[in-house]
Design an enzyme around this catalytic site. Structure first.
Site, PDB file in Angstrom:
ATOM      1  N   ARG A  22     -13.267 -12.896  -4.510  1.00  0.00           N
ATOM      2  CA  ARG A  22     -14.497 -12.162  -4.836  1.00  0.00           C
ATOM      3  C   ARG A  22     -15.624 -13.131  -5.231  1.00  0.00           C
ATOM      4  O   ARG A  22     -16.379 -12.866  -6.165  1.00  0.00           O
ATOM      5  CB  ARG A  22     -14.273 -11.167  -5.980  1.00  0.00           C
ATOM      6  CG  ARG A  22     -13.237 -10.082  -5.702  1.00  0.00           C
ATOM      7  CD  ARG A  22     -13.749  -9.084  -4.680  1.00  0.00           C
ATOM      8  NE  ARG A  22     -12.928  -7.899  -4.581  1.00  0.00           N
ATOM      9  CZ  ARG A  22     -11.840  -7.783  -3.821  1.00  0.00           C
ATOM     10  NH1 ARG A  22     -11.444  -8.791  -3.079  1.00  0.00           N
ATOM     11  NH2 ARG A  22     -11.167  -6.650  -3.780  1.00  0.00           N
ATOM     12  N   SER A  30     -13.709  -1.212  -6.878  1.00  0.00           N
ATOM     13  CA  SER A  30     -13.200  -1.865  -8.095  1.00  0.00           C
ATOM     14  C   SER A  30     -14.377  -2.248  -8.974  1.00  0.00           C
ATOM     15  O   SER A  30     -15.250  -2.994  -8.532  1.00  0.00           O
ATOM     16  CB  SER A  30     -12.451  -3.144  -7.752  1.00  0.00           C
ATOM     17  OG  SER A  30     -11.433  -2.899  -6.818  1.00  0.00           O
ATOM     18  N   GLU A  50     -16.779  -6.830 -11.580  1.00  0.00           N
ATOM     19  CA  GLU A  50     -16.892  -7.324 -10.214  1.00  0.00           C
ATOM     20  C   GLU A  50     -18.232  -6.854  -9.647  1.00  0.00           C
ATOM     21  O   GLU A  50     -18.873  -7.508  -8.841  1.00  0.00           O
ATOM     22  CB  GLU A  50     -15.734  -6.751  -9.393  1.00  0.00           C
ATOM     23  CG  GLU A  50     -15.605  -7.339  -8.024  1.00  0.00           C
ATOM     24  CD  GLU A  50     -15.190  -6.328  -6.999  1.00  0.00           C
ATOM     25  OE1 GLU A  50     -16.075  -5.659  -6.434  1.00  0.00           O
ATOM     26  OE2 GLU A  50     -13.980  -6.214  -6.748  1.00  0.00           O
TER      27      GLU A  50
HETATM   28  N1  EPU Z   1      -2.107  -0.098 -10.764  1.00  0.00           N
HETATM   29  C1  EPU Z   1      -1.796   0.701 -11.855  1.00  0.00           C
HETATM   30  N2  EPU Z   1      -2.713   1.622 -12.265  1.00  0.00           N
HETATM   31  C2  EPU Z   1      -3.897   1.796 -11.650  1.00  0.00           C
HETATM   32  C3  EPU Z   1      -4.228   0.974 -10.552  1.00  0.00           C
HETATM   33  C4  EPU Z   1      -3.316   0.030 -10.133  1.00  0.00           C
HETATM   34  O1  EPU Z   1      -0.723   0.587 -12.450  1.00  0.00           O
HETATM   35  O2  EPU Z   1      -4.651   2.670 -12.073  1.00  0.00           O
HETATM   36  C5  EPU Z   1      -1.100  -1.038 -10.273  1.00  0.00           C
HETATM   37  C6  EPU Z   1      -0.540  -0.533  -8.941  1.00  0.00           C
HETATM   38  O3  EPU Z   1       0.518   0.340  -9.135  1.00  0.00           O
HETATM   39  C7  EPU Z   1      -0.102  -1.801  -8.261  1.00  0.00           C
HETATM   40  C8  EPU Z   1      -1.109  -2.824  -8.772  1.00  0.00           C
HETATM   41  O4  EPU Z   1      -1.704  -2.271  -9.949  1.00  0.00           O
HETATM   42  O5  EPU Z   1       1.174  -2.185  -8.700  1.00  0.00           O
HETATM   43  C9  EPU Z   1      -2.162  -3.175  -7.734  1.00  0.00           C
HETATM   44  O6  EPU Z   1      -2.869  -1.987  -7.353  1.00  0.00           O
HETATM   45  P1  EPU Z   1      -3.623  -1.862  -5.939  1.00  0.00           P
HETATM   46  O7  EPU Z   1      -2.712  -2.171  -4.828  1.00  0.00           O
HETATM   47  O8  EPU Z   1      -4.333  -0.556  -5.929  1.00  0.00           O
HETATM   48  O9  EPU Z   1      -4.650  -3.052  -5.944  1.00  0.00           O
HETATM   49  P2  EPU Z   1      -5.665  -3.598  -7.059  1.00  0.00           P
HETATM   50  O10 EPU Z   1      -5.216  -4.969  -7.450  1.00  0.00           O
HETATM   51  O11 EPU Z   1      -5.826  -2.601  -8.134  1.00  0.00           O
HETATM   52  C10 EPU Z   1      -7.198  -4.837  -5.342  1.00  0.00           C
HETATM   53  C11 EPU Z   1      -8.637  -4.897  -4.977  1.00  0.00           C
HETATM   54  C12 EPU Z   1      -9.062  -3.662  -4.168  1.00  0.00           C
HETATM   55  C13 EPU Z   1      -8.221  -3.644  -2.910  1.00  0.00           C
HETATM   56  C14 EPU Z   1      -6.733  -3.618  -3.298  1.00  0.00           C
HETATM   57  C15 EPU Z   1      -5.822  -3.743  -2.105  1.00  0.00           C
HETATM   58  C16 EPU Z   1      -9.696  -6.203  -6.737  1.00  0.00           C
HETATM   59  C17 EPU Z   1     -10.598  -6.194  -7.910  1.00  0.00           C
HETATM   60  N3  EPU Z   1      -9.468  -5.028  -6.167  1.00  0.00           N
HETATM   61  O12 EPU Z   1      -7.011  -3.715  -6.208  1.00  0.00           O
HETATM   62  O13 EPU Z   1     -10.416  -3.826  -3.795  1.00  0.00           O
HETATM   63  O14 EPU Z   1      -8.536  -2.516  -2.096  1.00  0.00           O
HETATM   64  O15 EPU Z   1      -6.419  -4.735  -4.166  1.00  0.00           O
HETATM   65  O16 EPU Z   1      -5.885  -5.045  -1.598  1.00  0.00           O
HETATM   66  O17 EPU Z   1      -9.212  -7.265  -6.345  1.00  0.00           O
HETATM   67  C18 EPU Z   1     -12.704  -3.272  -4.222  1.00  0.00           C
HETATM   68  O18 EPU Z   1     -12.901  -4.478  -4.360  1.00  0.00           O
HETATM   69  O19 EPU Z   1     -13.616  -2.419  -4.354  1.00  0.00           O
HETATM   70  C19 EPU Z   1     -11.336  -2.804  -3.952  1.00  0.00           C
HETATM   71  C20 EPU Z   1     -11.045  -1.513  -3.881  1.00  0.00           C
END
Ligand code: EPU
Length: 338
Positions: free
Chosen positions: A162, A237, A333
């Site tokens: 990012r 995010s 972010e």
């Molecule tokens: N999780 C929770 N609770 C929540 C959300 C997530 O426990 O409310 C846990 C999930 O269960 C999972 C882990 O956190 O084990 C990761 O969750 P997820 O796969 O949804 O990915 P993220 O790390 O929360 C990042 C990006 C997203 C992107 C996804 C998939 C960032 C800041 N965000 O989210 O990007 O779509 O990975 O690659 O790195 C964006 O930038 O707008 C965005 C949506």
């Protein structure tokens, strides 16, 4: 080129914040951009792309340049790939769909990311195991102060998680006008390393996925987890996932055996901010019209008429609580315009 006055920006930012632009100029090509930058009465500009990564907390008194240039063209064809030049004002997801239709591989994992192509390099958009930098070749940009064009190569951009040169060394100095991508025409590098994609494909009995299958899987996952900005205002995010030391992580893991994480390096671990925020009890909560999404705690939402300042206050409250409960600072972010 014409200047409009007192334009509501509600339709131009995915959070749906009703801030006003004192001057609003729609830019459809490079000549118009240069003309706008040479207006003698102004010295500062506010650059608006898809408005998908910003939180407006006040009206904008300097001219808003809405970058609205369109066009996608193949500029070079090689044996296994092509170079595609895309104008900054193209919608990112429309570009991804164009690639899928034309059997061009490389951006399918980035399906349904809101925003425009011209702003995608600024934060090196990424999702499901792929980042913009993986297909990026170069971008052209206009230097605001001199109106001269500069081409930034992949190496120039210093892409990180990012992050890029456009958020650091040259922040606010350039307007990206077009981006060139290298996309495969055959032997596509299908990336299903992200668990959720594998699961989605399995659920649909797909064993040998095409780029279209991957795109459809990503679209389905995102639609389940992330709110559609057309229905409920949001900026994806709101926070970055924090990177903490291995020692700090191990202490955390003693208390929370199931904490999700990604190993960044030998001594660094990335922890999902969404998980931390959920543990603090915020998921699905609502404070007036400002809230936290019920399916993904990383996403702050505008239930209707929230003011930018209310969303910002909620973000601060979340940051303070996560810091207090986990001793971890989470950083926005989204670009907060304050
Ligand atoms: N999780 C929770 N609770 C929540 C959300 C997530 O426990 O409310 C846990 C999930 O269960 C999972 C882990 O956190 O084990 C990761 O969750 P997820 O796969 O949804 O990915 P993220 O790390 O929360 C990042 C990006 C997203 C992107 C996804 C998939 C960032 C800041 N965000 O989210 O990007 O779509 O990975 O690659 O790195 C964006 O930038 O707008 C965005 C949506």
């Amino acid at each position: 080129m014409s200047i409009q006055h007192n334009v509501s920006l509600k339709a131009y930012n995915t959070f749906g914040i009703d801030a006003k632009a004192k001057y609003f100029i729609s830019i459809t090509n490079k000549a118009e951009l240069i003309e706008a930058l040479q207006l003698p009465q102004f010295s500062e500009y506010f650059i608006l792309g898809g408005g998908s990564n910003m939180l407006l907390t006040k009206d904008i008194d300097i001219p808003v340049l809405h970058i609205n240039s369109k066009g996608i063209e193949i500029i070079k064809t090689n044996d296994n790939d092509v170079l595609v030049k895309v104008q900054a004002g193209e919608n990112w997801h429309d570009f991804v769909l164009w690639c899928i239709e034309n059997n061009l591989g490389g951006v399918e994992n980035l399906s349904l990311i809101p925003g425009n192509v011209g702003t995608s390099p600024i934060q090196n958009i990424g999702a499901y195991g792929i980042e913009l930098k993986d297909t990026f070749v170069a971008c052209a940009a206009i230097h605001i102060a001199s109106q001269e064009e500069k081409v930034f190569s992949l190496g120039d951009c210093n892409f990180g998680y990012r992050n890029s040169i456009f958020k650091n060394e040259v922040k606010g100095e350039y307007i990206i006008t077009s981006v060139v991508f290298r996309l495969t025409t055959k032997n596509h590098k299908i990336n299903t390393s992200y668990g959720a994609i594998q699961q989605e494909l399995e659920d649909n009995n797909i064993t040998n996925p095409t780029i279209k299958d991957v795109s459809n899987a990503v679209i389905a996952i995102r639609q389940r987890k992330l709110p559609d900005p057309k229905k409920i205002g949001n900026s994806g995010s709101f926070f970055k996932n924090p990177v903490i030391s291995k020692t700090a992580f191990e202490l955390l893991q003693q208390k929370h055996a199931k904490i999700p994480h990604y190993v960044v390096s030998e001594n660094e671990i990335k922890v999902p901010a969404g998980w931390l925020i959920e543990q603090c009890g915020f998921k699905g909560k609502r404070f007036g019209d400002a809230g936290i999404h019920e399916n993904q705690a990383l996403v702050l939402v505008n239930h209707g008429d929230a003011k930018g300042k209310e969303i910002l206050a909620l973000a601060k409250k979340i940051q303070d609580t996560v810091l207090h409960q986990f001793n971890i600072s989470i950083e926005a972010e989204v670009n907060v315009i304050a």
